[in-house]
Write a protein that holds these residues in place. Structure first.
Motif, PDB file in Angstrom:
ATOM      1  N   ILE A  17      37.603  48.490  27.110  1.00 27.52           N
ATOM      2  CA  ILE A  17      36.934  48.163  28.374  1.00 27.52           C
ATOM      3  C   ILE A  17      37.436  49.106  29.468  1.00 27.52           C
ATOM      4  N   ALA A  18      36.504  49.824  30.088  1.00 29.66           N
ATOM      5  CA  ALA A  18      36.881  50.755  31.161  1.00 29.66           C
ATOM      6  C   ALA A  18      37.384  49.948  32.353  1.00 29.66           C
ATOM      7  N   THR A  19      38.621  50.196  32.730  1.00 33.53           N
ATOM      8  CA  THR A  19      39.292  49.332  33.699  1.00 33.53           C
ATOM      9  C   THR A  19      40.004  50.143  34.758  1.00 33.53           C
ATOM     10  N   GLU A  20      39.910  49.644  35.979  1.00 37.70           N
ATOM     11  CA  GLU A  20      40.574  50.271  37.106  1.00 37.70           C
ATOM     12  C   GLU A  20      41.446  49.234  37.793  1.00 37.70           C
ATOM     13  N   VAL A  21      42.579  49.658  38.308  1.00 33.70           N
ATOM     14  CA  VAL A  21      43.400  48.776  39.141  1.00 33.70           C
ATOM     15  C   VAL A  21      43.213  49.225  40.586  1.00 33.70           C
ATOM     16  N   TYR A  22      43.007  48.267  41.493  1.00 31.28           N
ATOM     17  CA  TYR A  22      42.848  48.639  42.894  1.00 31.28           C
ATOM     18  C   TYR A  22      44.226  48.811  43.522  1.00 31.28           C
ATOM     19  N   PHE A  23      44.537  50.033  43.962  1.00 32.82           N
ATOM     20  CA  PHE A  23      45.884  50.342  44.431  1.00 32.82           C
ATOM     21  C   PHE A  23      46.051  50.234  45.934  1.00 32.82           C
ATOM     22  N   ASN A  24      44.955  50.434  46.671  1.00 39.32           N
ATOM     23  CA  ASN A  24      45.088  50.462  48.128  1.00 39.32           C
ATOM     24  C   ASN A  24      45.458  49.097  48.680  1.00 39.32           C
ATOM     25  N   GLY A  77      38.461  41.365  51.266  1.00 40.52           N
ATOM     26  CA  GLY A  77      37.039  41.700  51.397  1.00 40.52           C
ATOM     27  C   GLY A  77      36.780  43.162  51.114  1.00 40.52           C
ATOM     28  N   LYS A  78      37.688  44.006  51.557  1.00 43.81           N
ATOM     29  CA  LYS A  78      37.508  45.438  51.352  1.00 43.81           C
ATOM     30  C   LYS A  78      37.609  45.784  49.865  1.00 43.81           C
ATOM     31  N   LYS A  79      38.463  45.063  49.181  1.00 41.84           N
ATOM     32  CA  LYS A  79      38.661  45.333  47.760  1.00 41.84           C
ATOM     33  C   LYS A  79      37.413  44.945  46.964  1.00 41.84           C
TER      34      LYS A  79
END
Lengths: 440, 440
Positions: free
Chosen positions: A375-382, A387-389
């Motif tokens: 599964i292509a997966t990204e972690v949100y780092f910022n 809401g922005k995420k």
């Protein structure tokens, strides 16, 4: 210190896509590629830059004008303008290392310095297949090409298209039986029928010195209509003394005779005596493919049979048959016609993992596990507001989001949010994997 | 009529592969692509030809000399020499349409008119990923890049490789603390350590006006060895008054702190103060990757962090971090080192169907069924002896062959031959499908 800013832009006549369109384009490209491979075509990749003497060995007026040609050091270089000339050079050069029939596909960019206009590109993808025989190549290969075209357009999601075929020997044999000298010129004129209409064709035939009676017989000939069996019957009834005509008719019959074995429905197929193709190296079967609801797009997949592919580079006789899809132009036309739909997916990512508080390490573990499951997966780092995420996921069209807080870590249950339905369910990681894989 | 034959050849410095190698090359390319996509990088495709003013906005001596540049009509054109400059232009041009951080990958050919030599190519594939932030970009992204490198080389089948990192701020901060004026020049000299050795570096530092004492301190600094924790400790013990050094050290510590969370084994990782990278736009973390048993190949995956990607095309500050794999060169080197093995597979075909007597239609049906099940299938169309047909499968490395005679058609049991073991079993078509899919 103020920098000099160069306004960012690309050259006219070049296509560049934003992520959502690029995703759609690549999907089409992958579909074509995997269909070609399912038929056992071998991938090939040749240099974009070749010696001008090679690419222009058989020079033609238009080619010579449009080619990107330049010098570097002592070398006279050109960018390839199609994938057929490089194939001819490749097959001649590597003849002893290849196994025939050589079935190859090639998907790559080619270059033509055309006057830029709507829907015309100077850099564009061609997606070619060819089957090249050594000395001879059975006409059943011509029928198989139909099957590849059919499978490819079905796989691309089209239903209402017609693959039209004709045979150059039938046309030239017929012209021969009329005693026409410049058959190539008459072919070129006939080929324009759809574009310029009957009256103009009549005019041009007259200008080419074809007398009125013969012109009428030509127009009558190319107006033969019906399903392929009917057209074949009409051709068989014709009395010509041309052996070329007889040979072409025999080939047409054989090719048509195979279409049901190759699983091509009659509704997607036509024998059309008006198609001639501009290129002069075709010698037998010729192909065009029309999207029936968008005839204005023109042929989206064309090609034909040629007696002698590599005659400029070798004494060996290498007959072949092949087709090409001009994907850049096709993509552009489909987009213009509104046929691509409004895909929101602007990334391969299927799952966005959003860590909260001090759960970054846990979020990274989850991502590794998901990727391991395909599964292509990204972690949100910022950092920033929740809401922005979510808005990041929304803008990129990422279908699933999981937020990893301390509760989730301790319970082992994660809330998986389906971004299009808004639905949220608490699942174990294995359930998350199953749920996402099921939906893809 | 005897034709003029142009001897078929390609230009020196261009790579062209025969089918078995092309299959291996494409497999590596696909592996890299799918790994990049699993991390959620977005595919990008930009024109190979761009305006010279764009590609040369930041002109450098070597670039200018090597670039393929020419005129067509009124246009001053160049072929891209990397994928980073086009990315900078793309991000600046489409800034308003992109979502940041913008994670993109780009696999494409680039062009450099280098003097041809063994292992150097004028046309080669680069496989790049970059993460571009808007205004700022957390250093955790630098750690994630390590994870992408690690996953990519593991997926390519490597185990014994080391990803080496360093930080430009640490180097430049240290040089600053020594009072060195031309830090860029010292960096360039230090970068050559592995290639030219300590004595030559000492000589070149002297030639650059660095006094002996400072030169020794530089050499001592870059000779700090150990695992990353030890190197970090040595750096922390150093007394420098450079805030740049302190900042770089902080970044290094953070990146190293994440490696276990990203699943990178310590054995595949090193903090190496000798690496500097030639390119002057790096400003923080820098990466190199070494195949430990083939250090002579040099770095197979390199990159770094930059403060301001697109400063030549926009006022926006766009920091980023990225890496590149030079696949053409890597492939060449692996082949030279005998590391690619001797793959016989010269086609995507998994199954060759050989019709006998009048079973062609049945053979075509079988092929259609196999393709529908996802098995790449070819029907052998040529007439001839059975031995020649099997030899075709053998030469192309097709793993399975089924011969369709009248007995098979009537019994519904087909003899599937495994071409490498020679084993032959009689199976129904569904069993054929299961057997082949299991083995792939």
């Amino acid at each position: 210190m103020k920098k000099n800013i160069t306004t960012p832009s690309i050259l006219p006549g070049f296509m560049e896509l934003l992520p959502p369109d690029q995703m759609l384009f690549n999907k089409m490209l992958d579909t074509i590629k995997s269909t070609y491979e399912k038929f056992g075509f071998i991938p090939l990749d040749t240099p974009v830059i070749e010696k001008s003497e090679i690419l222009l060995a058989k020079s033609g007026g238009e080619t010579e004008k449009q080619i990107y040609r330049f010098n570097k050091g002592d070398n006279d270089l050109s960018l390839r303008f199609d994938l057929t000339v490089p194939l001819a050079r490749y097959v001649a050069q590597h003849y002893n290392d290849l196994t025939f029939p050589f079935r190859r596909y090639h998907i790559g960019k080619v270059y033509r310095g055309e006057r830029p206009q709507k829907g015309r590109f100077r850099e564009f993808y061609q997606c070619d297949i060819d089957i090249v025989g050594n000395e001879k190549l059975s006409v059943i290969n011509d029928a198989e090409i139909l099957s590849v075209i059919y499978s490819t357009f079905k796989a691309l999601g089209f239903d209402d298209f017609t693959i039209r075929i004709n045979n150059r020997k039938v046309l030239n044999g017929f012209f021969e039986s009329l005693g026409i000298e410049d058959k190539a010129e008459v072919l070129r004129i006939v080929d324009k029928l759809e574009k310029i209409g009957v009256d103009k064709v009549r005019e041009e035939l007259a200008a080419a010195g074809v007398d009125g009676d013969k012109a009428e017989r030509i127009l009558e000939f190319i107006s033969i209509k019906g399903n392929y069996a009917e057209v074949l019957n009409r051709l068989k009834e014709m009395q010509t003394d041309s052996s070329m005509f007889a040979e072409g008719l025999d080939e047409l019959e054989k090719v048509c005779g195979y279409i049901s074995s190759f699983g091509i429905p009659e509704s997607n197929f036509a024998l059309d005596l008006t198609i001639a193709r501009g290129l002069d190296y075709y010698t037998g079967t010729i192909y065009e493919t029309i999207l029936n609801q968008y005839p204005g797009i023109g042929s989206v997949c064309s090609g034909g049979r040629y007696d002698n592919l590599a005659e400029n580079y070798t004494d060996k006789k290498l007959p072949g048959v092949g087709i090409s899809i001009g994907l850049t132009r096709l993509f552009y036309q489909l987009r213009e016609a509104g046929l691509l739909g409004a895909s929101k997916k602007a990334t391969p990512t299927d799952l966005l993992v959003i860590p909260m508080q001090d759960t970054m390490n846990h979020a990274l573990d989850i991502a590794t596990k998901m990727r391991g499951a395909g599964i292509a997966t990204e972690v949100y780092f910022n950092e920033g507001k929740m809401g922005k995420k979510f808005s990041y996921a929304d803008k990129l069209g990422i279908p699933y989001v999981v937020v990893v807080g301390e509760d989730e870590v301790s319970s082992g249950k994660y809330k998986l949010k389906n971004m299009s339905s808004g639905e949220e369910v608490a699942l174990s990681l294995d359930e998350v994997i199953a749920r996402i894989k099921e939906s893809l």
